[in-house]
Scaffold this motif. Structure first.
Motif, PDB file in Angstrom:
ATOM      1  N   PHE A  88       0.856  -1.188   0.000  1.00 39.87           N
ATOM      2  CA  PHE A  88       0.000   0.000   0.000  1.00 39.87           C
ATOM      3  C   PHE A  88       0.890   1.236   0.000  1.00 39.87           C
ATOM      4  N   ARG A 166      -6.935  -1.621  -4.574  1.00 38.86           N
ATOM      5  CA  ARG A 166      -7.538  -1.628  -3.240  1.00 38.86           C
ATOM      6  C   ARG A 166      -7.193  -0.304  -2.569  1.00 38.86           C
ATOM      7  N   ARG A 168      -7.677   2.124   1.022  1.00 39.19           N
ATOM      8  CA  ARG A 168      -8.032   2.140   2.440  1.00 39.19           C
ATOM      9  C   ARG A 168      -7.640   3.499   3.015  1.00 39.19           C
ATOM     10  N   ARG A 174      -3.249   3.291  -1.434  1.00 42.22           N
ATOM     11  CA  ARG A 174      -3.759   2.384  -2.454  1.00 42.22           C
ATOM     12  C   ARG A 174      -2.737   1.298  -2.755  1.00 42.22           C
ATOM     13  N   GLN A 209     -17.032  -4.295  -1.867  1.00 42.47           N
ATOM     14  CA  GLN A 209     -16.187  -4.044  -0.710  1.00 42.47           C
ATOM     15  C   GLN A 209     -15.454  -5.339  -0.394  1.00 42.47           C
ATOM     16  N   THR A 214     -11.542  -3.009   2.692  1.00 44.88           N
ATOM     17  CA  THR A 214     -11.011  -2.056   1.727  1.00 44.88           C
ATOM     18  C   THR A 214     -11.913  -1.991   0.505  1.00 44.88           C
TER      19      THR A 214
END
Length: 232
Positions: A88, A166, A168, A174, A209, A214
């Protein structure tokens, strides 16, 4: 450098009486900064934004055949960034200027989707090193068509290889990764194909979802793998 005809069309129409960036943003339901980035050529219009802008301006958008492309059966692909399962990154780390020539490459035009935008991604990690019939390895580039440009032409199906995002932390971080699709009646699963068993599938229900909370979306359908051989 070639300009995007949609952006010239948008800028020309915003200069007309009664039209404004804030008015267009309200019509599209986006933050005004998103429109300002388009005007400053820091991002491209998305396909649904083109439709909404045409409604706001009361004028048809340019034909998609006018989108910028190179000659000789090739098109310009924007090198969007790195795909790596489990990594991420802050949103600011993702490239957001498709007009930066250092991030553009020429690739063969996709005969099935000749008018779709083309994105390429640099592969890191081993999450797809056991994909059949051809693994996707660190150092590869995967080239795909923007999913939102072809979603009305193809259905998601088993075995399709896609780039999944994804998000969050309210969208502030991301992850982009390459996955293979498995479809079930009540869910869609995006699977790694790896010899490294620590990689896990992303499982989503109908509301898109992920099961870990996420937000998930498909951003590209992979169509080609490129790997340059180093000289030494």
């Amino acid at each position: 450098m070639r300009d995007d005809p949609y952006i010239k069309w948008l800028v020309d129409n915003l200069a007309k009486p009664g039209k404004s960036q804030s008015g267009l943003a309200r019509h599209l339901g986006v933050d005004p900064s998103s429109i300002n980035k388009v005007v400053k050529r820091k991002r491209l219009l998305k396909s649904h934004e083109v439709v909404g802008a045409a409604e706001y301006f009361g004028e048809d958008a340019p034909s998609i055949e006018a989108m910028p492309s190179a000659t000789g059966g090739t098109v310009i692909a924007f090198r969007a960034g790195v795909v790596e399962a489990g990594a991420f990154r802050e949103v600011d780390e993702f490239a957001d200027n498709p007009f930066d020539e250092t991030r553009q490459i020429s690739v063969p035009r996709d005969p099935q989707f000749p008018n779709a935008r083309v994105l390429s991604f640099d592969v890191a990690g081993d999450s797809m090193n056991d994909l059949k019939p051809r693994p996707i390895l660190p150092g590869d580039q995967v080239v795909g068509v923007a999913f939102e440009d072809v979603a009305d032409q193809i259905r998601m199906r088993d075995g399709m290889v896609v780039v999944v995002e994804r998000a969050r932390d309210g969208g502030q971080t991301r992850e982009w990764s390459v996955k293979q699709v498995e479809l079930y009646e009540d869910r869609t699963e995006f699977h790694p194909r790896s010899t490294n068993k620590r990689h896990r599938p992303i499982v989503i229900e109908r509301d898109m979802q992920a099961d870990d909370g996420t937000a998930v979306q498909v951003i590209a359908v992979v169509r080609r793998i490129i790997n340059d051989i180093p000289l030494s």
